[in-house]
Design an enzyme around this catalytic site. Structure first.
Site, PDB file in Angstrom:
ATOM      1  CE1 TYR A 168      -3.505   2.715   0.457  1.00  0.00           C
ATOM      2  CE2 TYR A 168      -2.224   3.338   2.444  1.00  0.00           C
ATOM      3  CZ  TYR A 168      -3.441   3.579   1.849  1.00  0.00           C
ATOM      4  OH  TYR A 168      -4.136   4.825   1.691  1.00  0.00           O
ATOM      5  CE  LYS A 172      -3.395   5.267  -1.693  1.00  0.00           C
ATOM      6  NZ  LYS A 172      -4.279   6.045  -2.707  1.00  0.00           N
TER       7      LYS A 172
END
Length: 245
Positions: A168, A172
């Site tokens: 994750y 980003k």
């Protein structure tokens, strides 16, 4: 062409995306509620309309070319142009103990799945909507990111950044870098492209853990979506201002 401003928010059926849609609607935008699941999408539209928002649903699965193309066609039919695109749809990917993703044991399929939604999905949607954004006098693109995408913060031992999330968090960082590339490419246009960090928000995404409400988490994205001409582009922001890369 109607003077009413228009917006598409992806992943807008719940949480931060729903509040972004509601916030823009409260400012007078006509809002396309992008979401993949029909029942949740319809319920979100009903709630927004009950609150006085001019909203309609758009079936949108950001990982599927055909779905995105059909969504763009529907937005063109219903709105004619797009003033704001908020790329909010995102996933964390499968996590282990403590909501972590250990890079030494991480299933590569988890990485692929997260990047497909959080990065490639943003490219797919943005490029499909660009022709409609170019019809706007003041188009804005907002990519909903996270402070865990900041390499500066992640590498500072004095900053508490939560668990290791090896799928994750890099997705980003990738999204932030992509935001810069879009801003550079579109620098000779009136399109402003920025990334927004909502903070740690109590939603189902976080297991309802976090000090911020979805409405608070939506505030920076709404601010970036409504920037005046000549505002920043290629930036990464939270409520307090710019976030270090």
């Amino acid at each position: 062409m109607s003077e009413t401003k228009t917006a598409l928010v992806t992943g807008a059926n719940k949480g931060i995306g729903y509040e972004i849609a509601g916030g823009l609607g409260a400012l007078g935008y006509r809002v396309a509620v992008g979401a993949r699941e029909q029942t949740r999408r319809e319920r979100a539209v009903e709630r927004l309309r009950a609150a006085g928002v001019d909203a309609f649903g758009v079936a949108l699965e950001v990982t599927i070319d055909r779905s995105v193309a059909e969504a763009a066609a529907l937005v063109e039919q219903r709105l004619g142009r797009l003033d704001v695109l908020v790329n909010n749809a995102g996933i964390s990917g499968e996590t282990g103990p403590g909501w972590g993703q250990d890079p030494t044991t991480l299933d590569l399929d988890v990485v692929r799945t997260v990047v497909e939604t959080n990065v490639i999905g943003v490219i797919r949607v943005t490029n499909a909507m660009l022709p409609l954004l170019r019809r706007s006098a003041s188009p804005r693109i907002v990519n909903v990111s996270s402070s865990v995408g900041s390499l500066t913060r992640q590498s500072d031992p004095d900053i508490e950044v939560g668990p290791v999330m090896a799928a994750y968090a890099p997705s980003k960082s990738f999204l932030n870098a992509l935001t810069v590339q879009y801003a550079r490419r579109l620098d000779d246009t009136n399109i402003l492209v920025n990334a927004a960090c909502p903070g740690l928000v109590a939603t189902d995404f976080t297991g309802f853990q976090g000090p911020r409400t979805p409405r608070q988490g939506a505030a920076t994205a709404i601010r970036l979506a409504t920037l005046a001409d000549g505002g920043p582009t290629g930036g990464f922001f939270e409520d307090a201002g710019a976030i270090p890369w």
